[in-house]
Write a protein that holds these residues in place. Sequence first.
Motif, PDB file in Angstrom:
ATOM      1  N   GLY A  50       0.723  -1.149  -0.057  1.00  0.00           N
ATOM      2  CA  GLY A  50       0.064  -0.265  -0.132  1.00  0.00           C
ATOM      3  C   GLY A  50       0.778   1.121   0.190  1.00  0.00           C
ATOM      4  N   SER A  51       2.349   0.911   0.427  1.00  0.00           N
ATOM      5  CA  SER A  51       2.657   2.609   0.067  1.00  0.00           C
ATOM      6  C   SER A  51       3.251   2.674  -1.187  1.00  0.00           C
ATOM      7  N   VAL A 148      -1.309   7.084  -4.471  1.00  0.00           N
ATOM      8  CA  VAL A 148      -0.404   7.125  -5.183  1.00  0.00           C
ATOM      9  C   VAL A 148       1.144   7.706  -4.309  1.00  0.00           C
ATOM     10  N   ASP A 149       1.406   6.580  -3.945  1.00  0.00           N
ATOM     11  CA  ASP A 149       3.409   7.119  -2.893  1.00  0.00           C
ATOM     12  C   ASP A 149       2.938   7.746  -2.238  1.00  0.00           C
ATOM     13  N   LEU A 150       1.802   7.211  -0.398  1.00  0.00           N
ATOM     14  CA  LEU A 150       1.981   7.199   0.531  1.00  0.00           C
ATOM     15  C   LEU A 150       3.114   7.862   0.891  1.00  0.00           C
ATOM     16  N   GLU A 167       2.548  -4.482   6.235  1.00  0.00           N
ATOM     17  CA  GLU A 167       1.581  -3.239   6.018  1.00  0.00           C
ATOM     18  C   GLU A 167       0.293  -4.012   5.329  1.00  0.00           C
ATOM     19  N   PHE A 168       0.939  -5.089   4.078  1.00  0.00           N
ATOM     20  CA  PHE A 168      -0.024  -5.629   3.778  1.00  0.00           C
ATOM     21  C   PHE A 168      -1.129  -7.015   5.159  1.00  0.00           C
ATOM     22  N   THR A 169      -0.100  -7.384   5.652  1.00  0.00           N
ATOM     23  CA  THR A 169      -1.208  -7.871   7.156  1.00  0.00           C
ATOM     24  C   THR A 169      -2.368  -6.997   7.926  1.00  0.00           C
TER      25      THR A 169
END
Length: 618
Positions: A50-51, A148-150, A167-169
Amino acid sequence: MSIKILPPQLANQIAAGEVVERPASVIKELVENSLDAGATRVDIEIDKGGSKLIKIQDNGSGIPKEQLNLALSRHATSKLATLDDLDAILSFGFRGEALASISSVSRLTLTSRTAEQAEAWQAYAEGSDMAVKVIPAAHPVGSTVEAVDLFFNTPARRRFLKSDKTEFTHIDEWLKRIALVRRDIHFMLKHNGKMVRHYRPAKNEQQYLQRLAQISGKQFAEQALAVDCEHNGLQLTGYIQSPYFEANSSDTQYFYVNGRLVRDRLVNHAVRQAFAQQLEGIQVGYVLMLNLDPHQVDVNVHPAKHEVRFHESRYVHDFILQALQSALSQAEQLPLTSEEGCLAVGDDAQVDEGYGTQAIKPSLNELSVRHDRGNGALSWSAPTIQSGVRERASVAYAGDYSNRGGRADSYRGPELPSQAALNNYAQLMTTPNLRCHEDKPVDAKAMPAVLAGKFWVITEADELRLIPFSMVADEVARSQISSKLSSGLVGQPLLMPVSIKVDDDWQETIAQRELLIRKLGIELTIRLGQLIIKKVPPYLRQSQLANVIPEFLQWIRFEEPADEAITNWLVAQSRASFSSAVILWTEFCQLSESQQQHIISESKVLPWQNWLGEQTSE
């Protein structure tokens, strides 16, 4: 140092610190916006945890072109209009900060189209300058948000992000939470171009159990107890870990209030206390949904909306506690047979003549115990959630979710509870009976006229009488207490135990009258010089316990009162409050004919003949 108003860009980034903690926070806010827009399908796509990319696409109502620019502004929302709306919030979002906060720390693109528009429009904002550009685009009805690009413009915060896997978890865990409560929504999650989660909409209970198995494991879904309890505007539904669950613990622990996942201390205390006796020392699993009037709960008490505040917190706590304790206790009882007359069977029921005295076993995988307002009894029926009974309390074994319409022999839940357990559950969760003598239903319109909120006006032959509510409430309480006292009253736990400085004689009195105190459903302990009141019967709930219990202990110190004296004492203590006029009237109809006639004979007769005579002479 002079005081200055913060620039909008800085204010948005400060707000983003509360709203946008990590990529999972962004997905939470965006998906909740989709659900508030009426979406039935939500597709989530992320790259690098998600980053790098977060993309949410839905089929909701969309945003009109002229409002796209406003949608990215702070404190802009379609979900609240007045201060009164804040007291009854049913939407996920209501503060109008999410999109503005996300766009201040990412490169955000919002594409949307309403059903009324011939084409879609796209709004683009990048970073802290918040300059929004709106251009035409191609898109079906609904909305798509890309972030995009957090944290590209806040390197310090970007460094605090964990690995892509971590982060996916967090994202995966949040999606599980929302998928459990929103069974009607089609969710799909892709990570780095690969589909990793696909939750199809659950249109019935069998399909929901499949979703539960995906999220919480097949074993939990097969052996969990289904709970469906409704009482006085509160409804608790969901699944809890069975006492027969083979695993020692479960990490499935989700509690929702009006569809919103919460981690509330009051709720957690009630759940832990309910499981304390049956499953002591085990981390129990549950998926529970509490629904109540939105005016009775405040969701605007935590920046992340994780906590709520109930207006009647003690009542909510006790309702959750008693519903779960009763459900767990029933699972440990012996089976019912058809001779006991408590098994209600649908059209699909089969008779197994090899089971005892021709026991009846439903072929459906769900068995429920339903509270019947008509006669105060509980009966087994199937299915649970779709029974449509307005006032009910039910518990069911989910059974084998993969078996669709199989034989009754495939049901693998534990034995059905005994009639004694059902009666105890009815006593805990009973509501006023809605039947009069000869099993005739009471018509609410037949209730007599109410005078001054304290009396009913009735006619008896040629007499006009006033029946005080208080007299009926006393007689109803006396009847209920007398019928229950011989077998013992059921104590209800207090949300906050009452503590009183102990008297020197109380220890001996409690020891001597232990059986009497237990019979009344009162639980007392003495510790560190304090008398702690933990449980009392419902007739004492509205009393000043700090005064009533010491007086009671002084009374029983030198004598053990007869049941009649105890009943009169409890009736006197319960006079502080009684039901509404409609409910009280149904309870009056529930009394025996002799009790009703006694009340009528004690009521006040109005000299209406004299009044008419005086008016005539004038």
